[in-house]
Write a protein that holds these residues in place. Sequence first.
Motif, PDB file in Angstrom:
ATOM      1  N   GLU A   1      36.898  76.344  25.396  1.00 48.81           N
ATOM      2  CA  GLU A   1      35.632  77.001  25.072  1.00 48.81           C
ATOM      3  C   GLU A   1      34.616  76.748  26.174  1.00 48.81           C
ATOM      4  OE1 GLU A   1      36.895  74.609  22.997  1.00 48.81           O
ATOM      5  OE2 GLU A   1      37.931  75.902  21.578  1.00 48.81           O
TER       6      GLU A   1
ATOM      7  N   GLY B   1      31.390  75.624  27.640  1.00 46.95           N
ATOM      8  CA  GLY B   1      30.501  74.597  27.114  1.00 46.95           C
ATOM      9  C   GLY B   1      31.264  73.335  26.740  1.00 46.95           C
ATOM     10  N   ALA B   2      32.579  73.450  26.569  1.00 52.43           N
ATOM     11  CA  ALA B   2      33.365  72.275  26.210  1.00 52.43           C
ATOM     12  C   ALA B   2      33.604  71.411  27.439  1.00 52.43           C
ATOM     13  CB  ALA B   2      34.681  72.684  25.580  1.00 52.43           C
ATOM     14  N   LEU B   3      34.097  70.214  27.192  1.00 50.74           N
ATOM     15  CA  LEU B   3      34.119  69.226  28.259  1.00 50.74           C
ATOM     16  C   LEU B   3      35.284  68.275  28.043  1.00 50.74           C
ATOM     17  CD1 LEU B   3      30.887  67.447  29.225  1.00 50.74           C
ATOM     18  CD2 LEU B   3      32.732  66.069  28.382  1.00 50.74           C
TER      19      LEU B   3
ATOM     20  N   THR C   1      33.927  70.367  33.043  1.00 50.27           N
ATOM     21  CA  THR C   1      33.086  71.139  32.130  1.00 50.27           C
ATOM     22  C   THR C   1      33.438  72.603  32.288  1.00 50.27           C
ATOM     23  OG1 THR C   1      31.376  69.614  32.860  1.00 50.27           O
ATOM     24  CG2 THR C   1      30.723  71.286  31.286  1.00 50.27           C
TER      25      THR C   1
ATOM     26  N   THR D   1      32.309  76.252  32.339  1.00 53.05           N
ATOM     27  CA  THR D   1      31.077  77.018  32.452  1.00 53.05           C
ATOM     28  C   THR D   1      31.444  78.482  32.458  1.00 53.05           C
ATOM     29  OG1 THR D   1      31.223  77.052  34.850  1.00 53.05           O
ATOM     30  CG2 THR D   1      29.997  75.251  33.869  1.00 53.05           C
TER      31      THR D   1
ATOM     32  N   GLY E   1      30.076  81.926  25.996  1.00 56.39           N
ATOM     33  CA  GLY E   1      30.667  80.863  25.213  1.00 56.39           C
ATOM     34  C   GLY E   1      30.152  80.929  23.783  1.00 56.39           C
TER      35      GLY E   1
ATOM     36  N   TYR F   1      29.723  78.464  21.843  1.00 54.01           N
ATOM     37  CA  TYR F   1      28.918  77.288  21.503  1.00 54.01           C
ATOM     38  C   TYR F   1      28.088  76.838  22.698  1.00 54.01           C
ATOM     39  CZ  TYR F   1      32.560  77.370  17.994  1.00 54.01           C
ATOM     40  OH  TYR F   1      33.413  77.771  17.025  1.00 54.01           O
ATOM     41  N   ASP F   2      26.907  76.316  22.393  1.00 55.23           N
ATOM     42  CA  ASP F   2      26.062  75.754  23.440  1.00 55.23           C
ATOM     43  C   ASP F   2      26.506  74.335  23.781  1.00 55.23           C
ATOM     44  OD1 ASP F   2      24.330  78.026  23.569  1.00 55.23           O
ATOM     45  OD2 ASP F   2      23.503  77.370  21.651  1.00 55.23           O
ATOM     46  N   ALA F   3      27.148  73.667  22.826  1.00 57.49           N
ATOM     47  CA  ALA F   3      27.627  72.309  23.072  1.00 57.49           C
ATOM     48  C   ALA F   3      28.703  72.005  22.046  1.00 57.49           C
ATOM     49  CB  ALA F   3      26.490  71.288  22.953  1.00 57.49           C
ATOM     50  N   ILE F   4      29.506  70.994  22.350  1.00 57.74           N
ATOM     51  CA  ILE F   4      30.566  70.577  21.445  1.00 57.74           C
ATOM     52  C   ILE F   4      30.241  69.164  20.965  1.00 57.74           C
ATOM     53  CG2 ILE F   4      33.049  70.246  21.156  1.00 57.74           C
ATOM     54  CD1 ILE F   4      32.308  73.099  21.906  1.00 57.74           C
ATOM     55  N   ASN F   5      30.289  68.996  19.631  1.00 57.00           N
ATOM     56  CA  ASN F   5      30.043  67.682  19.034  1.00 57.00           C
ATOM     57  C   ASN F   5      31.388  67.034  18.734  1.00 57.00           C
ATOM     58  OD1 ASN F   5      30.115  66.538  15.980  1.00 57.00           O
ATOM     59  ND2 ASN F   5      28.357  65.712  17.072  1.00 57.00           N
TER      60      ASN F   5
ATOM     61  N   ARG G   1      21.945  74.020  33.240  1.00 59.19           N
ATOM     62  CA  ARG G   1      22.823  72.992  32.681  1.00 59.19           C
ATOM     63  C   ARG G   1      22.987  71.873  33.685  1.00 59.19           C
ATOM     64  NH1 ARG G   1      26.873  73.413  28.680  1.00 59.19           N
ATOM     65  NH2 ARG G   1      26.536  75.247  27.396  1.00 59.19           N
TER      66      ARG G   1
ATOM     67  N   ASN H   1      23.087  66.361  24.972  1.00 61.16           N
ATOM     68  CA  ASN H   1      24.386  66.021  24.423  1.00 61.16           C
ATOM     69  C   ASN H   1      24.910  64.785  25.153  1.00 61.16           C
ATOM     70  OD1 ASN H   1      26.958  65.903  23.461  1.00 61.16           O
ATOM     71  ND2 ASN H   1      27.546  67.976  24.049  1.00 61.16           N
TER      72      ASN H   1
ATOM     73  N   GLY I   1      29.022  64.040  23.186  1.00 63.06           N
ATOM     74  CA  GLY I   1      29.375  64.647  21.913  1.00 63.06           C
ATOM     75  C   GLY I   1      28.345  64.412  20.824  1.00 63.06           C
TER      76      GLY I   1
ATOM     77  N   LEU J   1      24.457  64.749  19.822  1.00 61.60           N
ATOM     78  CA  LEU J   1      23.442  65.609  20.418  1.00 61.60           C
ATOM     79  C   LEU J   1      22.226  65.793  19.512  1.00 61.60           C
ATOM     80  CD1 LEU J   1      23.702  68.690  18.929  1.00 61.60           C
ATOM     81  CD2 LEU J   1      25.911  68.503  20.074  1.00 61.60           C
TER      82      LEU J   1
ATOM     83  N   ARG K   1      23.734  76.818  18.964  1.00 63.29           N
ATOM     84  CA  ARG K   1      25.015  76.867  18.259  1.00 63.29           C
ATOM     85  C   ARG K   1      25.910  75.768  18.803  1.00 63.29           C
ATOM     86  NH1 ARG K   1      25.143  82.999  18.401  1.00 63.29           N
ATOM     87  NH2 ARG K   1      25.959  82.812  20.505  1.00 63.29           N
ATOM     88  N   ILE K   2      26.490  74.996  17.906  1.00 62.58           N
ATOM     89  CA  ILE K   2      27.405  73.960  18.385  1.00 62.58           C
ATOM     90  C   ILE K   2      28.738  74.067  17.654  1.00 62.58           C
ATOM     91  CG2 ILE K   2      25.522  72.384  18.951  1.00 62.58           C
ATOM     92  CD1 ILE K   2      26.772  70.742  16.495  1.00 62.58           C
ATOM     93  N   GLY K   3      29.760  73.576  18.282  1.00 60.71           N
ATOM     94  CA  GLY K   3      31.078  73.486  17.674  1.00 60.71           C
ATOM     95  C   GLY K   3      31.386  72.024  17.408  1.00 60.71           C
ATOM     96  N   ILE K   4      31.897  71.734  16.224  1.00 60.99           N
ATOM     97  CA  ILE K   4      32.318  70.367  15.903  1.00 60.99           C
ATOM     98  C   ILE K   4      33.821  70.290  16.156  1.00 60.99           C
ATOM     99  CG2 ILE K   4      32.495  68.609  14.099  1.00 60.99           C
ATOM    100  CD1 ILE K   4      30.061  69.969  12.763  1.00 60.99           C
ATOM    101  N   ARG K   5      34.215  69.434  17.094  1.00 60.98           N
ATOM    102  CA  ARG K   5      35.618  69.396  17.488  1.00 60.98           C
ATOM    103  C   ARG K   5      36.473  68.773  16.388  1.00 60.98           C
ATOM    104  NH1 ARG K   5      36.912  66.705  23.112  1.00 60.98           N
ATOM    105  NH2 ARG K   5      35.912  68.550  23.937  1.00 60.98           N
TER     106      ARG K   5
END
Lengths: 125, 204, 364
Positions: free
Chosen positions: A97, A99-101, A112, A114, A118, A120-124, C28, C201, C204, C206, C218-222
């Motif tokens: 994805e 934004g993923a890393l 990363t 880019t 994408g 998502y703006d970030a992945i948690n 970024r 972030n 992970g 954030l 918008r975020i994705g939870i892995r």
Amino acid sequence: MSRPLPTPADLVVFALAAVLLAGLHVLAWRQAGAGPVVTARVETPFGTRYLPLDRPGTYRVRGALGESVLEVRGGAVRFVDSPCRAKVCVRAGWVREAGALAACLPNGVVVTLTGPGGAYDAINF
Amino acid sequence: MSPPSDATLPGMSGATPGTTLLRPEREDLQVAALAALAVALHVLETALPSPVPGMKPGLANVVTVLALVRFGWRTAAWVGALRVLVGSLLLGTFLSPTFILSAAGATGALVVLGLAARLVGIAPRGRGAGQHDGPGRGLSPLGLSLAAALAHMGAQLGVAWLLFVPHPAFLYLAAPLMTAAAAFGTLSGIIAWRILELDATEPA
Amino acid sequence: MRPRVRAAALLAAALLAAGCAREAPEHRYSFLAMGTVVELTLHGAPAGLAERAHRALEADFTYMERTWHAWRPGALGRVNTLLATGHWFSAAPSVLPLIVEARALAEASGGLFDPGIGKLIALWGFHGDDPGGERPPPDAARIAALLAARPSILDLEVRGIRVRSRNPEVQLDFGAFAKGLAVDRAVERLRRLGVTSALVNAGGDLRVLGRHGDRPWRIGIRAPRGNGILAALEVADGEAVFTSGDYERYFTWQGRRYHHILDPRTGRPARGLVSVTVVHDDGSEADAAATALFVAGPREWPAVAARLGLTQVLVVDEAGRLQATPALARRLRIVARPAPPLETVPLPAVPEGTAAAPAGGGAP
């Protein structure tokens, strides 16, 4: 006052320039036609590299401890090997994805993704 | 200004016997005058608004080509080096990325001009003038200027790629920038051609 | 020749204009700090402001890493040395707010979050930049000996700027908390710099500021196991999303995984859950809470969440089943396929007088 007239050698230069410019535009156009290219930005202690994800291959990057091996396939990238003990980076698997890393922190190699569009703006995690 | 014809040939600007004492001083003056003109154009262009950073008409290119045609490659190289150095000192960009790009561009242009002059030769006023001499051999200011402009931009893009943004999307930028360089290079060539023509028709 | 030159110039101008239109108003940055990758995303900020924000945050994070590092020399290291003496001392102003806030959170979590177990964490070999690999867990007798001393941050006495430990075995490790505080401070710094839209972030975990232009961030939870994204979430202004998982720092021995989230009651890695995600309006509370709920385990977490004043929690158990509070379940969009089962778990009502809204006064 005479008009500037090109010599035969000038004409050769003009022709070469035309071929060069046409080639550049075709390349740029082909890249644009392939849609937005998601790119993997690979940061290492020795500089930053970019890997286009539409070109499969295996890449070796030098890090703080040694060589990390990255694989690009099917629009995704992953760590195949890294000279760390934990291998968290290898176990993290494929990253696709924007934004993923993925990172091998002991080796200082951070990948990363880019690219536009994408989800998502970030992945948690 | 009508120099001996041998001065236009690269690598042959050696002094003729008897003028050895005067030559260096005159050459220095020529270099200084041309470099001053090039610096002025260089600084002037920086003040012009530009849609893309790094995109400039490159009118200093005219001076480099004139120096090459009239006084040889050594003089052109001096003029180019002085323009980059003095221009950056005046603008406060010495040793900054701007300076590195500027130096790369000037080096690229001079290398290509040197190769062109050595391998192909120079036809000072193209085919239009000197009807009695037949078609000009070698490159006129038109071809020289175009080649120099493309080499200038190409070297800048190459250095920018290597040092600053090794990003694949760079190609998007390379195509329009090289096209602009070709357009401005042709324009510079016409200007250089006209100046050389005026110079030639001037009574000696 | 002239018209052709003009045409070429026009063509060049058109191409350049097209090139400019592609530029995204998004900046970024990423840098390494606090043992992880910190990513800063700014939306719609002018380039100069973005650059300033990046430099400020990188400097802040570097400072906080040095100050709060659990095992390298620094302000926290000196505090730990002085705690071992059992005498009163003046705590460094960079560390004191952490002690005060972490004590409140440790109390509210019933000791499930406890940064006083630094010795235990060191014994398990999680003090080091690369704690993974294949190695045996520590000797059971040594764990038992440390547990018998019951080290806890609640053993610290704080009077103004003076601190002492009643228990010489207490060593502070803010690993489960410092990242949250750092992200909070980063967001505060961005706000003061005049940034209105940003996402910070830290590996992970954030927190966001404002919105991403005309839409929320918008975020994705892995997914904690395997690849890909488990769920998508739109994050509101000021919200933090923190996840504690058993996959972050761990080693293996004889086919068993030993991760870094230690249960202060058993002295061993907490069992039952593989990840806990907390959405909250405070990063440091979310960080500490994710750890506390992970330690609480699959049965106890709702009660602890209620006591900590949380409303939005997602947990994943060892079988891959999801549980979420009603408030978070409503917002989550599960994107993993096949979709794992999601159970909505209402939080119990908190008995009068036991609700402990931690005093967040420590952080500036």
